[in-house]
Design a protein around this motif. Structure first.
Motif, PDB file in Angstrom:
ATOM      1  N   TYR A 165       7.541   1.131   6.839  1.00 26.29           N
ATOM      2  CA  TYR A 165       7.407   2.480   6.307  1.00 26.29           C
ATOM      3  C   TYR A 165       8.229   3.432   7.160  1.00 26.29           C
ATOM      4  CZ  TYR A 165       3.174   0.890   3.826  1.00 26.29           C
ATOM      5  OH  TYR A 165       2.274   0.225   3.018  1.00 26.29           O
ATOM      6  N   ARG A 166       8.658   4.511   6.543  1.00 25.28           N
ATOM      7  CA  ARG A 166       9.297   5.621   7.244  1.00 25.28           C
ATOM      8  C   ARG A 166       8.343   6.805   7.158  1.00 25.28           C
ATOM      9  NH1 ARG A 166      14.898   8.647   6.726  1.00 25.28           N
ATOM     10  NH2 ARG A 166      14.137  10.749   7.141  1.00 25.28           N
ATOM     11  N   GLN A 167       8.155   7.503   8.272  1.00 27.96           N
ATOM     12  CA  GLN A 167       7.289   8.668   8.248  1.00 27.96           C
ATOM     13  C   GLN A 167       7.990   9.854   8.894  1.00 27.96           C
ATOM     14  OE1 GLN A 167       3.370   8.364  10.132  1.00 27.96           O
ATOM     15  NE2 GLN A 167       2.561   9.872   8.704  1.00 27.96           N
ATOM     16  N   ASP A 168       8.131  10.926   8.122  1.00 26.11           N
ATOM     17  CA  ASP A 168       8.665  12.183   8.628  1.00 26.11           C
ATOM     18  C   ASP A 168       7.507  13.012   9.164  1.00 26.11           C
ATOM     19  OD1 ASP A 168      10.783  11.846   5.917  1.00 26.11           O
ATOM     20  OD2 ASP A 168      11.506  11.941   7.969  1.00 26.11           O
TER      21      ASP A 168
ATOM     22  N   ILE B 157       0.858  -1.180   0.000  1.00 26.01           N
ATOM     23  CA  ILE B 157       0.000   0.000   0.000  1.00 26.01           C
ATOM     24  C   ILE B 157       0.894   1.229   0.000  1.00 26.01           C
ATOM     25  CG2 ILE B 157      -1.697   1.302   1.329  1.00 26.01           C
ATOM     26  CD1 ILE B 157      -2.875  -1.339   2.258  1.00 26.01           C
ATOM     27  N   TYR B 158       0.674   2.114  -0.967  1.00 26.53           N
ATOM     28  CA  TYR B 158       1.468   3.327  -1.117  1.00 26.53           C
ATOM     29  C   TYR B 158       0.635   4.528  -0.686  1.00 26.53           C
ATOM     30  CZ  TYR B 158       4.507   0.397  -3.948  1.00 26.53           C
ATOM     31  OH  TYR B 158       5.340  -0.601  -4.381  1.00 26.53           O
ATOM     32  N   PHE B 159       1.254   5.387   0.121  1.00 28.06           N
ATOM     33  CA  PHE B 159       0.549   6.527   0.679  1.00 28.06           C
ATOM     34  C   PHE B 159       0.903   7.826  -0.032  1.00 28.06           C
ATOM     35  CE2 PHE B 159      -1.507   4.899   4.495  1.00 28.06           C
ATOM     36  CZ  PHE B 159      -0.873   3.680   4.666  1.00 28.06           C
ATOM     37  N   GLY B 160      -0.055   8.749  -0.036  1.00 33.06           N
ATOM     38  CA  GLY B 160       0.220  10.113  -0.451  1.00 33.06           C
ATOM     39  C   GLY B 160       0.807  10.908   0.701  1.00 33.06           C
ATOM     40  N   GLU B 161       1.079  12.196   0.451  1.00 30.30           N
ATOM     41  CA  GLU B 161       1.684  13.050   1.460  1.00 30.30           C
ATOM     42  C   GLU B 161       0.691  13.503   2.528  1.00 30.30           C
ATOM     43  OE1 GLU B 161       5.361  12.569   0.507  1.00 30.30           O
ATOM     44  OE2 GLU B 161       4.957  14.231   1.875  1.00 30.30           O
ATOM     45  N   GLY B 162      -0.594  13.346   2.240  1.00 30.03           N
ATOM     46  CA  GLY B 162      -1.607  13.670   3.234  1.00 30.03           C
ATOM     47  C   GLY B 162      -2.154  15.084   3.103  1.00 30.03           C
ATOM     48  N   SER B 163      -3.318  15.276   3.677  1.00 26.87           N
ATOM     49  CA  SER B 163      -3.955  16.586   3.787  1.00 26.87           C
ATOM     50  C   SER B 163      -4.174  16.872   5.265  1.00 26.87           C
ATOM     51  CB  SER B 163      -5.315  16.614   3.070  1.00 26.87           C
ATOM     52  OG  SER B 163      -5.169  16.502   1.681  1.00 26.87           O
ATOM     53  N   TRP B 164      -3.595  17.990   5.727  1.00 29.46           N
ATOM     54  CA  TRP B 164      -3.765  18.380   7.128  1.00 29.46           C
ATOM     55  C   TRP B 164      -5.082  19.126   7.258  1.00 29.46           C
ATOM     56  CZ3 TRP B 164      -1.564  16.970  11.464  1.00 29.46           C
ATOM     57  CH2 TRP B 164      -0.272  16.433  11.420  1.00 29.46           C
TER      58      TRP B 164
ATOM     59  N   SER C  53      16.655  10.108  10.926  1.00 26.94           N
ATOM     60  CA  SER C  53      15.705  10.389  12.007  1.00 26.94           C
ATOM     61  C   SER C  53      14.285  10.459  11.442  1.00 26.94           C
ATOM     62  CB  SER C  53      16.052  11.719  12.688  1.00 26.94           C
ATOM     63  OG  SER C  53      17.318  11.666  13.302  1.00 26.94           O
ATOM     64  N   ALA C  54      13.382   9.681  12.016  1.00 31.06           N
ATOM     65  CA  ALA C  54      11.988   9.604  11.547  1.00 31.06           C
ATOM     66  C   ALA C  54      11.255   8.627  12.450  1.00 31.06           C
ATOM     67  CB  ALA C  54      11.925   9.101  10.102  1.00 31.06           C
ATOM     68  N   THR C  55       9.961   8.471  12.208  1.00 32.16           N
ATOM     69  CA  THR C  55       9.209   7.388  12.831  1.00 32.16           C
ATOM     70  C   THR C  55       9.138   6.233  11.847  1.00 32.16           C
ATOM     71  OG1 THR C  55       7.891   8.845  14.239  1.00 32.16           O
ATOM     72  CG2 THR C  55       6.980   6.674  13.765  1.00 32.16           C
TER      73      THR C  55
ATOM     74  N   PHE D  39       7.023   4.169   1.755  1.00 28.51           N
ATOM     75  CA  PHE D  39       7.266   2.732   1.705  1.00 28.51           C
ATOM     76  C   PHE D  39       8.757   2.423   1.680  1.00 28.51           C
ATOM     77  CE2 PHE D  39       6.996  -1.603   0.758  1.00 28.51           C
ATOM     78  CZ  PHE D  39       7.792  -1.877  -0.337  1.00 28.51           C
ATOM     79  N   LEU D  40       9.152   1.428   2.494  1.00 32.49           N
ATOM     80  CA  LEU D  40      10.538   0.972   2.513  1.00 32.49           C
ATOM     81  C   LEU D  40      10.654  -0.455   1.979  1.00 32.49           C
ATOM     82  CD1 LEU D  40      11.676   2.278   6.035  1.00 32.49           C
ATOM     83  CD2 LEU D  40      12.283   3.232   3.796  1.00 32.49           C
ATOM     84  N   PHE D  41       9.999  -1.411   2.660  1.00 35.72           N
ATOM     85  CA  PHE D  41      10.172  -2.822   2.323  1.00 35.72           C
ATOM     86  C   PHE D  41       8.856  -3.583   2.469  1.00 35.72           C
ATOM     87  CE2 PHE D  41      14.676  -2.438   2.356  1.00 35.72           C
ATOM     88  CZ  PHE D  41      15.056  -1.738   3.491  1.00 35.72           C
ATOM     89  N   THR D  42       8.751  -4.656   1.673  1.00 36.80           N
ATOM     90  CA  THR D  42       7.714  -5.681   1.859  1.00 36.80           C
ATOM     91  C   THR D  42       8.406  -7.027   2.032  1.00 36.80           C
ATOM     92  OG1 THR D  42       6.185  -4.505   0.410  1.00 36.80           O
ATOM     93  CG2 THR D  42       5.675  -6.786   0.917  1.00 36.80           C
ATOM     94  N   LEU D  43       7.982  -7.781   3.049  1.00 32.62           N
ATOM     95  CA  LEU D  43       8.500  -9.122   3.293  1.00 32.62           C
ATOM     96  C   LEU D  43       7.324 -10.083   3.331  1.00 32.62           C
ATOM     97  CD1 LEU D  43      10.904  -8.116   6.197  1.00 32.62           C
ATOM     98  CD2 LEU D  43      11.595  -8.679   3.860  1.00 32.62           C
ATOM     99  N   TYR D  44       7.505 -11.269   2.727  1.00 34.11           N
ATOM    100  CA  TYR D  44       6.377 -12.198   2.640  1.00 34.11           C
ATOM    101  C   TYR D  44       6.572 -13.498   3.406  1.00 34.11           C
ATOM    102  CZ  TYR D  44       4.348  -9.233  -0.983  1.00 34.11           C
ATOM    103  OH  TYR D  44       3.797  -8.193  -1.676  1.00 34.11           O
ATOM    104  N   SER D  45       7.818 -13.946   3.548  1.00 39.54           N
ATOM    105  CA  SER D  45       7.987 -15.259   4.167  1.00 39.54           C
ATOM    106  C   SER D  45       9.198 -15.267   5.097  1.00 39.54           C
ATOM    107  CB  SER D  45       8.150 -16.337   3.090  1.00 39.54           C
ATOM    108  OG  SER D  45       9.195 -16.012   2.222  1.00 39.54           O
ATOM    109  N   ALA D  46       9.139 -16.123   6.105  1.00 38.40           N
ATOM    110  CA  ALA D  46      10.213 -16.237   7.096  1.00 38.40           C
ATOM    111  C   ALA D  46      11.530 -16.535   6.400  1.00 38.40           C
ATOM    112  CB  ALA D  46       9.877 -17.332   8.111  1.00 38.40           C
ATOM    113  N   GLY D  47      12.572 -15.831   6.837  1.00 35.65           N
ATOM    114  CA  GLY D  47      13.885 -15.993   6.242  1.00 35.65           C
ATOM    115  C   GLY D  47      14.197 -14.954   5.179  1.00 35.65           C
TER     116      GLY D  47
END
Lengths: 114, 107
Positions: free
Chosen positions: B36-39, A103-110, B83-85, B46-54
Motif C-alpha cells: 500500500y501507499r499512504q500519503d 483489503i481496500y481502505f477508505g480515506e479515514g476520519s480524523w 514521496s509517501a509511506t 492499494f498497490l499490489f497483491t502477491l500470492y506465491s513466490a516468483g
C-alpha cells in the motif's frame, strides 16, 4: 478513487460527547473492518464484520461500539472517549474475510478528543 | 507469531534515482502479501497483491516481487510525487502490517 466512503473527514469531540463515524461501500464486499492508526504507526485492527455479523473484536474498550446496519454500511459509535483515542480511524472492506482477498481502505476520519 | 519487518525505515532519493524497499516476513500459512501507499493524513491506497513466490506485478514506476521470505518494491526513476509511506502487509490468520518505509524523492 476509493469506493469506500467515510464521514466525517474530521471530528472534534469532548470526552462526554457521543458521536458516530460512518462508512459506506458499494463494491459488494462481505467483510468490513475498522482500524485505528496513530501518527507514524501502521493501522491496528479494531473490529471485523463478516456478512453483517461481528466476527472479530480485538479487545477494544467498550467506549467504541461498532454497528453494521446492512451490507453497505458500517458505523463506529463513540462515547466517553479519552484524549489518547485521538487518531485516524480507517474503514476497510474485502470480498471475503478468510480467503486472502485484498483489503481496500477508505480515506479515514480524523478524530480529536479534547 | 506472525511478523513483518520493513527496511529501511526512511529513504531519501534524488529524482530519477532507482532503489528498492524490502519487506521480510515470517508467517504460518501465507494467504497474500499486499503493498500500500499512504500519503499523510489519508488512508492506505492499494498497490499490489502477491500470492506465491516468483510472482511479480508492475504499475507505472513500481514493481513488486515475492520470494518465500521477503518481498521487494522496486521504484524506477522516481518522481517527487512518489514521496509517501509504503506499507507492506501479509495476510495469514489476520492482516499484519510492517512499520512502513517513508520515501522522500527530492527534485
Amino acid at each position: 478513487d476509493t469506493e469506500v466512503t467515510q464521514t466525517p473527514k474530521h471530528l472534534v469531540m469532548g470526552m462526554t460527547n457521543k458521536k458516530s463515524l460512518k462508512c459506506e461501500q458499494h463494491m459488494g464486499h462481505r467483510a468490513m473492518y475498522w482500524y485505528k492508526q496513530k501518527a507514524k504507526k501502521p493501522p491496528e485492527l479494531m473490529f471485523v464484520y463478516s456478512y453483517e455479523k461481528l466476527s472479530i473484536n480485538e479487545s477494544v474498550p467498550s467506549r467504541f461500539s461498532p454497528e453494521c446496519p446492512n451490507s453497505s454500511l458500517l458505523n463506529l459509535h463513540l462515547h466517553a472517549l479519552q484524549p489518547e483515542d485521538s487518531a485516524l480511524y480507517l474503514c476497510a472492506t474485502a470480498w471475503d474475510r478468510d480467503q486472502g482477498n485484498t483489503i481496500y481502505f477508505g480515506e479515514g476520519s480524523w478524530l480529536t478528543v479534547v | 507469531e506472525d511478523q513483518v519487518t520493513q527496511s529501511p525505515e526512511a529513504l531519501r532519493l534524488q529524482e530519477g534515482e532507482s532503489s528498492s524497499l524490502n519487506c521480510s516476513y515470517t508467517v504460518s500459512g501465507l494467504r497474500g502479501l499486499f503493498w500500500y501507499r499512504q500519503d499523510p493524513g489519508k488512508g492506505p491506497e492499494f498497490l499490489f497483491t502477491l500470492y506465491s513466490a516468483g510472482e511479480e506485478k508492475e504499475k507505472e514506476r513500481l514493481k513488486a516481487t515475492l520470494t518465500k521470505k521477503e518481498s521487494f518494491l522496486h521504484i524506477t526513476a522516481p518522481k517527487p510525487e512518489d514521496s509517501a509511506t509504503y506499507l507492506c502487509a501479509v495476510q495469514a490468520q489476520k492482516l499484519v502490517f510492517g512499520q512502513g518505509t517513508r520515501l522522500t524523492i527530492n527534485p
